[in-house]
Design a protein around this motif. Sequence first.
Motif: not given
Length: 1019
Positions: A578-579, A451, A575, A447, A582-583, A585-586
Amino acid sequence: MRPLKLVMNAFGPYKEKVVIDFTQFHHQTLFLVSGPTGAGKTTIFDAIAYALYDDASGTSRGKDSFKSQFVSDDVLCFVELEFELAGKKYFIKRIPAQKGPGKNGKLKKWSSEVEFHHNGTVTTKINEANKEIQELLSLSYEQFKQIVMLPQGEFKKMLESNSADKEKIFRNIFQTDTIKELQSLLKDKASSLKQGIDQNESTLQQFVGMITKDVNETLEEAIRLFDIPVIITELSHLVESYQGKIYLLEKELIALDETYHNNQRKIDLIAALAVLEKEKESLEANKELIEAKRLGVSLAKKAEECFEIKQQVENISNEKRAIQQELIKEQKQLAETSECLLETEENYHVLQSAYKELPKKREVLTDLKEQEKQLCERAAKEKARTELVKENQNNQQVIQELNKQVIADGAQLKEQEHELKEIQQAKTSIMEKQREAGSLQQEQHQTKKQQEALIEFSGYLAKKDAKQEEFQEIENKYTQIESHYQEQRLTYNRNIAGMLASDLKEEQECPVCGSLHHPAPAKLGRNSVSKEALEESEAQKNEIGKLFDRISIELKGLSEAIQSSEKQLAIQQSEVPAEQAKIQRQLSEEAEKQEKLTKIVKALQKTVDNEETAEKEKQKTALQVRETESEIQLLKAAVEHNAKRIAELKGEIDTLITKLTATSLSAIQVQIDEKTNEISRIEEGYSKAQENKVALEKLQTQYQTSTKAFEKQLSTLIEREVDMQKVFTEQLAAKQLDAEFEKYLLGKEIKQQLIEEIEAFDKKNWLNQTNFSEKRTALEKEGTDQPVEGYVTKNQEIELESKMLKEQQRELIGTEKTNQSILSQIQLNDHAKKEEQEEYLLYKELSEMANGSKETDYISFERFVLGIYFEEIIEAANTRFTQMTINRYALIRNKDKTKGAGPKGLDLDVFDNYTGMKRSVKTLSGGESFKASLALALGLSDVVQNRSGGVSVDTLFIDEGFGTLDAESIDSAIETLFELNQRGRLVGVISHVEELKTRIPVHIEVTKSSNGSYATIKV
């Protein structure tokens, strides 16, 4: 080589025994050693290096400082290492020199010791063990430090060291000492041969200068020209001529010496005869005196023989008188002894009657002692029975207490077993959670990489927007400057004719048409532009153009990078935000999960940490139960045995009571003493009377025997006295002597003196006669033709002539020896010079080739070989260095020729792809230097493995260096280490960098306190 288990006891900062089990890493081969400064992180590497090579990993630690200062002298410092190589396991234990525990609690001085277990054998000699380990690993200590264990700050030395230092390092690693030694040997041999030639030349000149001048013209000319062959020939001839002259003189001297000795013999014989004649006359004059002395000695001998017999007669008479006196004395003693014996026999008969009554008295005494014994035995048995009864009562009480303790310990043992089951369950849970954490860590790593890629993608987009604006601005500016430049150029071209015409003069050629007349020259326009202004405008245009081109290339590169990121991430530019959200949050979710897992593992670990203590307590309790039960059984057996013995004693006491006739032990003992004293008195009196009787009888017999002996001796002496008197009278008659014969006796010394004088006279007389006869015969054989004075005169003349000839001979011999010595030395040195000259030319050429000359571009053979190794190391290092620096840097070998002496060709530069230029590695930053050093060390490791016949190096230890790296550099360095890790190599890192603790899952945590350091493994 892969370590399996390391044990350190009282080693360095570690006070207690520390066990590091590398098999607990569960196939995780990358681990971090962390802890505060001075805690003992590097000491772990020191212990491994000491166990294998009897030395520390760095250069600042010595074997004398291994023992911990936290322990006393009664604790032994040692290191144990179990390791694996090629599927086989090995074990080694080393004890450094120290003061440690000895026998009976005393201290002793320990010498260094080793135990190396391999292939079923144990090596205990240090030198043999060191050699066997080096052969087993196929690595020397220096190679091990360079490719397995990289000490703090030391592996950077190779990066920045000059050619001379690298030459020393590589010489140790690649073992080119033999080549260096060969170069030195060749150089020394050539130098030695040259010195020998020079020495021989100097010696030749010295000995040639010693040759005597004015000998002959040929030799003098050869000396002047230093013609050695002619000098040797002529000098040989000269020596031979001297030897001939010496020989002739020797013959002449021998003849003279023979004549001299013949004359001297005649002189000696004539003189000797004259001396003997005088001696003969002297002997005749003393002859009558000697004969008188001979008669006196003869009479003295006869008188002595008679005197000896007379002495014997007197001795016998004296002995007879002494015997008569002894006989009277013995007869008196015999009478007194006989009277005393009668009195003693009367007393003896009285005591004998009492002695015969003793057996009855002894029977009474025996009965009394038997009663005493039975009374004592009864008292002892009653006492023993009482003690056994008391002991059984005590044992029964102890058994009851021990049964209670067994019940309590059994309950405690069950609780401890339950606790250990819970600990085993916790260990299983830890392993599951660790596997879960490992998987989660891998997910986090992926991840984070995603990132980072998004951040990089976003950075490309931002850079592109900024560059786009900059490009637009530069493009507008370039268009304006280009337009202005074209206008100026057009104006300048239009006014070229006017500028040329302004310089025209009559009767000078036109630069265009060559005419000397200029009827209508061109005119300058209103808006003229100079050449300098045009060139300045052109320079501005070109500068802006270069900037325009550079920005265009950068935009193109950014566009390509953006396209590559879109393809790699499979997303569009729009994108990206947004990506990224998302990363993020992950990552937060994964971090939260990781934190929860860490808390769970820590809680479980606390339980597991008590395993060893719980196991020890369980074993202690179980042992206590077994010991208590064993003690109960022993006590029960003792009670049973005592009960049997009590019954037996009661029966024995009852039996004794039936046998006893008396009840008072003291009364019995009084009767025993009285009876014993009575018997002793009778025995003692009888024994003394008997001894006195026997002694007197013996004495009486002795006196009777001695009286008879004296009587017999007296009779014999009377007879001998008569016989000897008769012999004495007969002897006087035979010697023709009378009663006054003693007047002829002489003293011993006088008699001996007379005998010696007679013997000396007889001997001297005989020698005189013999010598006179011999000398006269010898003189007749020699023959004489003149008196002795004539022979003396002739010998004096011979002595003078011989002295003159010997002087001539000594001078010739000295000259011959000098020239012979000079000739030998010239021949010897000339021959040696020729041989050494041939050998010198050969070694000179070999030395120049090996040590470097103009033909070899001044590169020695060793440096040429090391250069080949160095090229391979650089090539292997760049595969990692370019990766760690994102293709910016590459190491290159500096081959430029430099001024000055000393080794060259092993210096390092770095090529910077950003500038397209090379520069010294010393200009790199701290982080860049670490990456270069690490890459170079790994490259060296690869090359040494390949060059050492495929040595398998499965382990790498790195001490510090990561603190100088930024986040991006740490990532690239860790990726390199993970690459080694994936290939199966065990990689250990010492570092204070906090980020490494999260990136590397397995830790050896070192903590320090005022009581020493501790090391624990955390997986």
